[in-house]
Design a protein around this motif. Sequence first.
Motif, PDB file in Angstrom:
ATOM      1  N   PHE A 302     -50.928 -24.251 -45.576  1.00 27.74           N
ATOM      2  CA  PHE A 302     -49.480 -24.190 -46.165  1.00 27.74           C
ATOM      3  C   PHE A 302     -49.344 -23.873 -47.765  1.00 27.74           C
ATOM      4  CE2 PHE A 302     -45.598 -25.788 -47.668  1.00 27.74           C
ATOM      5  CZ  PHE A 302     -44.649 -25.439 -46.949  1.00 27.74           C
ATOM      6  N   LEU A 303     -50.334 -24.664 -48.306  1.00 25.19           N
ATOM      7  CA  LEU A 303     -50.492 -24.429 -49.742  1.00 25.19           C
ATOM      8  C   LEU A 303     -50.890 -23.028 -49.980  1.00 25.19           C
ATOM      9  CD1 LEU A 303     -51.588 -27.895 -50.973  1.00 25.19           C
ATOM     10  CD2 LEU A 303     -49.419 -27.199 -51.094  1.00 25.19           C
ATOM     11  N   LEU A 304     -51.948 -22.594 -49.297  1.00 20.77           N
ATOM     12  CA  LEU A 304     -52.572 -21.307 -49.553  1.00 20.77           C
ATOM     13  C   LEU A 304     -51.438 -20.102 -49.252  1.00 20.77           C
ATOM     14  CD1 LEU A 304     -55.151 -19.540 -50.422  1.00 20.77           C
ATOM     15  CD2 LEU A 304     -55.503 -19.561 -47.705  1.00 20.77           C
ATOM     16  N   GLY A 305     -50.626 -20.459 -48.341  1.00 21.20           N
ATOM     17  CA  GLY A 305     -49.651 -19.488 -48.029  1.00 21.20           C
ATOM     18  C   GLY A 305     -48.475 -19.521 -49.215  1.00 21.20           C
ATOM     19  N   ALA A 306     -48.391 -20.697 -49.560  1.00 25.00           N
ATOM     20  CA  ALA A 306     -47.341 -20.673 -51.141  1.00 25.00           C
ATOM     21  C   ALA A 306     -47.839 -20.164 -52.045  1.00 25.00           C
ATOM     22  CB  ALA A 306     -47.086 -22.413 -51.353  1.00 25.00           C
ATOM     23  N   PHE A 307     -49.231 -20.396 -52.368  1.00 21.92           N
ATOM     24  CA  PHE A 307     -49.803 -19.658 -53.249  1.00 21.92           C
ATOM     25  C   PHE A 307     -49.473 -18.010 -53.373  1.00 21.92           C
ATOM     26  CE2 PHE A 307     -53.928 -17.697 -55.118  1.00 21.92           C
ATOM     27  CZ  PHE A 307     -53.602 -17.853 -56.463  1.00 21.92           C
ATOM     28  N   VAL A 308     -49.888 -17.460 -52.013  1.00 21.76           N
ATOM     29  CA  VAL A 308     -49.458 -16.004 -51.883  1.00 21.76           C
ATOM     30  C   VAL A 308     -48.278 -15.560 -51.890  1.00 21.76           C
ATOM     31  CG1 VAL A 308     -49.525 -14.194 -50.013  1.00 21.76           C
ATOM     32  CG2 VAL A 308     -51.472 -15.822 -50.235  1.00 21.76           C
ATOM     33  N   ALA A 309     -47.334 -16.415 -51.464  1.00 20.09           N
ATOM     34  CA  ALA A 309     -45.819 -16.196 -51.858  1.00 20.09           C
ATOM     35  C   ALA A 309     -45.285 -16.281 -53.068  1.00 20.09           C
ATOM     36  CB  ALA A 309     -45.134 -17.215 -50.981  1.00 20.09           C
ATOM     37  N   LEU A 310     -46.309 -17.023 -54.053  1.00 14.81           N
ATOM     38  CA  LEU A 310     -45.950 -16.997 -55.375  1.00 14.81           C
ATOM     39  C   LEU A 310     -46.565 -16.090 -56.414  1.00 14.81           C
ATOM     40  CD1 LEU A 310     -45.669 -21.078 -55.900  1.00 14.81           C
ATOM     41  CD2 LEU A 310     -43.935 -19.506 -55.735  1.00 14.81           C
TER      42      LEU A 310
END
Length: 420
Positions: A302-310
């Motif tokens: 989930f955090l990796l996906g957040a990093f991508v989105a940011l």
Amino acid sequence: MTIGDAVFAWLGVGALLAAVLPRVVAGRPLSLPLVFLCGGIGVYLLPLPLPEIDPVGNRLMAEHITEICVIIALMGAGLALNRPVGWRRWAATWRLLGVTMPLTVVFTALTAWWVLDWPPAAALLLAAVLAPTDPVLASEVRVGEPTEDEQDEDEVRFALTSEAGLNDGLAFPLTYAAVALVAAAGGSWSADWISGWVLKDLLLKCAIGVLSGWVIGRLLGRLFFQSRSPVLRLSEHREGFVALSATFLAYGAAELLHGYGFLAVFVTACSIRAEERAHGFHNVLHDFVEQVERLFTAVLLFLLGAFVALGGLAPLTWQGVVTGLVLLLVLRPLSGWTGLLGTRMRRSERWVTAVYGMRGIGSLYYLAYALGQHDFPVPARELWAVVTFTVLASVVLHGVTAGPVVKRLDRLRGTTPPRP
């Protein structure tokens, strides 16, 4: 609504989904990691008050969170393996470690040097951090829960699980090689570091990791199953959380002795299992570890996906995309096929084992760790972008296809897949 409130709410949703989704997606062209990865991207694209996720700026936090996830996964992998360690029994594993892994590292480094035009140390670092396989992110290609039958594991699941358990630790010497090279030569090449690296980082630290893991595993195994005191014979009390104590004890002791803790944790798990192979307490330990591992994996994806989105992939170039895809689609499959030549695997099993060398949490840990040891002649955000893209591509490609492919392989063999 404060940021803390939102975090608690999403943690609750995530924990609930981590319990429900594995059985929902089992055997389908979908995976739990892919769901959480897309969830992280989707949630962080919404106008919500959420904390910023930046593993580059918060390198130490990224290192320790991924570190915990990896060692818990290694304990689970070791406890799940039914087959006793042996030269012939683990033939496919030794070939994947001794042939496939070195070939993959060499050709990945050459690809990064040629396609990305990176200096030797940065190219070697990329190859090193992308060396570990991570079937944790594709549950269909790992063994199921412990059983009493040593023959209850098909070669594909056994080979990938045992490979991941050991090469997660063997990637450490490769990472140290990249650190030693950049310290000795910066952006150029030097061979002055090789002899010291071989003696200390390759031979000595591996030996300490294996030996400390074996000793701790034997001692804990005897305590769990053979202690004369009923109070200390923990196998009779079915306390699953002692698997975490074994994990942290093995890892911490090996690191204090300047050995490789990842190797120690996996060897400890295998040694505990060997002490009393058919005992039901192994299922208790494994189930507890698997639940904790699943929760950590869900949070990290989930955090990796957040990093991508940011904007984590903003520094990614087309050369980085090519390098990651070449590793996943060409270098690992061909190296895996080469390493498994001469084994008793069928052609279809050999190809599945060769192709499904998934990249995941271990790669993120090694990158965070290496960047804390020395500065490399490539921007940290560019390194993170290439590694993150490769992990994302692996989660998508392997996660979508693993279920149907392995399900078909089970039908061809006439076997029943392990319980998710």
